[in-house]
Design an enzyme around this catalytic site. Structure first.
Site, PDB file in Angstrom:
ATOM      1  N   HIS A   1       0.814  -1.209   0.000  1.00  0.00           N
ATOM      2  CA  HIS A   1       0.000   0.000   0.000  1.00  0.00           C
ATOM      3  C   HIS A   1       0.854   1.269   0.000  1.00  0.00           C
ATOM      4  O   HIS A   1       0.410   2.302  -0.495  1.00  0.00           O
ATOM      5  CB  HIS A   1      -0.951  -0.015   1.197  1.00  0.00           C
ATOM      6  CG  HIS A   1      -2.127  -0.915   0.995  1.00  0.00           C
ATOM      7  ND1 HIS A   1      -3.401  -0.446   0.769  1.00  0.00           N
ATOM      8  CD2 HIS A   1      -2.216  -2.277   0.958  1.00  0.00           C
ATOM      9  CE1 HIS A   1      -4.225  -1.463   0.613  1.00  0.00           C
ATOM     10  NE2 HIS A   1      -3.524  -2.590   0.723  1.00  0.00           N
TER      11      HIS A   1
ATOM     12  N   HIS B   1      -1.387 -13.412  -0.772  1.00  0.00           N
ATOM     13  CA  HIS B   1      -2.690 -13.798  -0.224  1.00  0.00           C
ATOM     14  C   HIS B   1      -2.652 -15.182   0.404  1.00  0.00           C
ATOM     15  O   HIS B   1      -3.606 -15.582   1.075  1.00  0.00           O
ATOM     16  CB  HIS B   1      -3.752 -13.723  -1.312  1.00  0.00           C
ATOM     17  CG  HIS B   1      -4.080 -12.312  -1.697  1.00  0.00           C
ATOM     18  ND1 HIS B   1      -5.048 -11.987  -2.634  1.00  0.00           N
ATOM     19  CD2 HIS B   1      -3.578 -11.123  -1.263  1.00  0.00           C
ATOM     20  CE1 HIS B   1      -5.115 -10.670  -2.761  1.00  0.00           C
ATOM     21  NE2 HIS B   1      -4.229 -10.122  -1.942  1.00  0.00           N
TER      22      HIS B   1
ATOM     23  N   ASP C   1      -6.979 -18.204   2.426  1.00  0.00           N
ATOM     24  CA  ASP C   1      -6.894 -19.631   2.128  1.00  0.00           C
ATOM     25  C   ASP C   1      -6.848 -20.414   3.431  1.00  0.00           C
ATOM     26  O   ASP C   1      -6.905 -19.837   4.521  1.00  0.00           O
ATOM     27  CB  ASP C   1      -5.721 -19.956   1.188  1.00  0.00           C
ATOM     28  CG  ASP C   1      -4.354 -19.991   1.856  1.00  0.00           C
ATOM     29  OD1 ASP C   1      -4.259 -19.700   3.071  1.00  0.00           O
ATOM     30  OD2 ASP C   1      -3.361 -20.320   1.175  1.00  0.00           O
TER      31      ASP C   1
END
Length: 345
Positions: free
Chosen positions: A62, A186, A204
């Protein structure tokens, strides 16, 4: 934010001083990082691949993606910390106030020896050190102080379409292959704000292990939401307790990226190597690499992982939504046992 006023005062008042005494790195200019490394691993990350590590890794992206050839921005310069009063109002940075509250005291503690940009990239590289299967990410030292806040609307959102995501990354030099490799993050990440009724929902089934499960599980036919339905940027997941981002779902199935996505599902070495390279490339956005010092040897090697791709219990090849036109998805072994219920991170 607890540290906001102190941060704004300190980072501009204190000089950047290098060369504190301590153990030896390959480059003497990096020696001072060794005790800082130990402090962060023990007292920020608690020597685990947990919530603080996930947050520090998210902060890398970010901060660094805040640059555009047309809109401006400083890239990986630490502006998200120094100009947090501006950047935390951006919708795409929702939830990062908690991350900055977590890392902020350490950023302040070392503001006299590390610029905000260096601290964010250093902490982010270290965040992977306790995640089995993660790569050892390179780290370069010497970023100047940030000059201004990043412009808004530069961070891709989970409800963006594939074209918008690929074009945003292409504008700063990332190919579709590199975009998918960066989404390996992720594997050890989750959502705090996508579903307002839930926090710490993993993407996940193994959020503390850098494995290929994210690339398998996103291709399974979704049939449930971990919490409420109708949330922007979320689609149905295939495993109870996990949240599937709409952007991941689309990238896994789009003809431009489906075969790239599938290629990571059974190739941990590729996932590891390309993610490490992508994160380092991200850390150089807005920076002149020739003016930075390579301190990569200070970053520890994460624990190894014997990654054996499998389907989750109760699911088989029939549950895969085949999306790569050129290559059939491999027929993996199904894990034994009852259907998974993944706890929050």
């Amino acid at each position: 934010m607890a540290f906001k006023n102190a941060l704004s005062a300190l980072v501009f008042a204190l000089p950047l001083v290098l060369g504190l005494p301590g153990k030896r790195a390959l480059n003497p200019k990096c020696d001072f990082l060794l005790p800082i490394r130990e402090d962060l691993l023990e007292n920020l990350f608690d020597n685990e691949c947990g919530d603080s590590a996930h947050g520090a890794l998210r902060l890398i992206f970010h901060d660094a993606i805040g640059i555009s050839p047309t809109a401006g921005g400083g890239g990986a310069d630490g502006s998200i910390a120094v100009f947090n009063a501006t950047e935390l109002t951006f919708a795409a940075n929702d939830g990062l106030d908690d991350v900055l509250d977590d890392v902020g005291p350490f950023l302040l503690k070392y503001a006299h020896v590390l610029s905000p940009g260096d601290f964010i990239q250093f902490a982010g590289a270290l965040s992977l050190a306790n995640c089995p299967g993660a790569p050892r990410v390179k780290f370069a030292l010497g970023r100047p102080q940030p000059k201004a806040a990043s412009p808004d609307l530069l961070v891709p959102e989970p409800f963006d379409d594939v074209t918008k995501i690929l074009e945003r990354f292409a504008s700063v030099g990332f190919s579709p292959q590199e975009v998918i490799s960066l989404l390996s993050s992720h594997s050890i990440a989750g959502a705090d704000t996508v579903d307002p009724t839930l926090e710490g929902v993993p993407f996940d089934s193994t959020p503390s292990t850098f494995d290929t499960n994210i690339f398998i599980e996103v291709l399974l036919k979704g049939f449930l939401f971990p919490g409420t339905s109708g949330n922007q940027g979320e689609v149905m997941s295939a495993i109870n307790g996990t949240l599937r981002l709409q952007s991941d779902d689309l990238l896994a199935r789009d003809p431009r990226t489906a075969c790239i996505w599938q290629s990571f599902a059974t190739n941990h070495d590729q996932m590891q190597a390309q993610f490490g390279a992508g994160v380092f490339k991200l850390s150089l956005l807005g920076q002149n690499e020739k003016e930075l010092t390579d301190c990569s040897d200070v970053i520890p090697q994460p624990p190894s992982l014997n990654n054996i791709p499998t389907f989750p219990p109760g699911q088989t090849l029939r549950d895969i939504q085949q999306s790569c036109a050129g290559t059939p998805f491999p027929n993996l072994r199904t894990q034994p046992g009852p259907a998974l219920v993944v706890p929050p991170m």
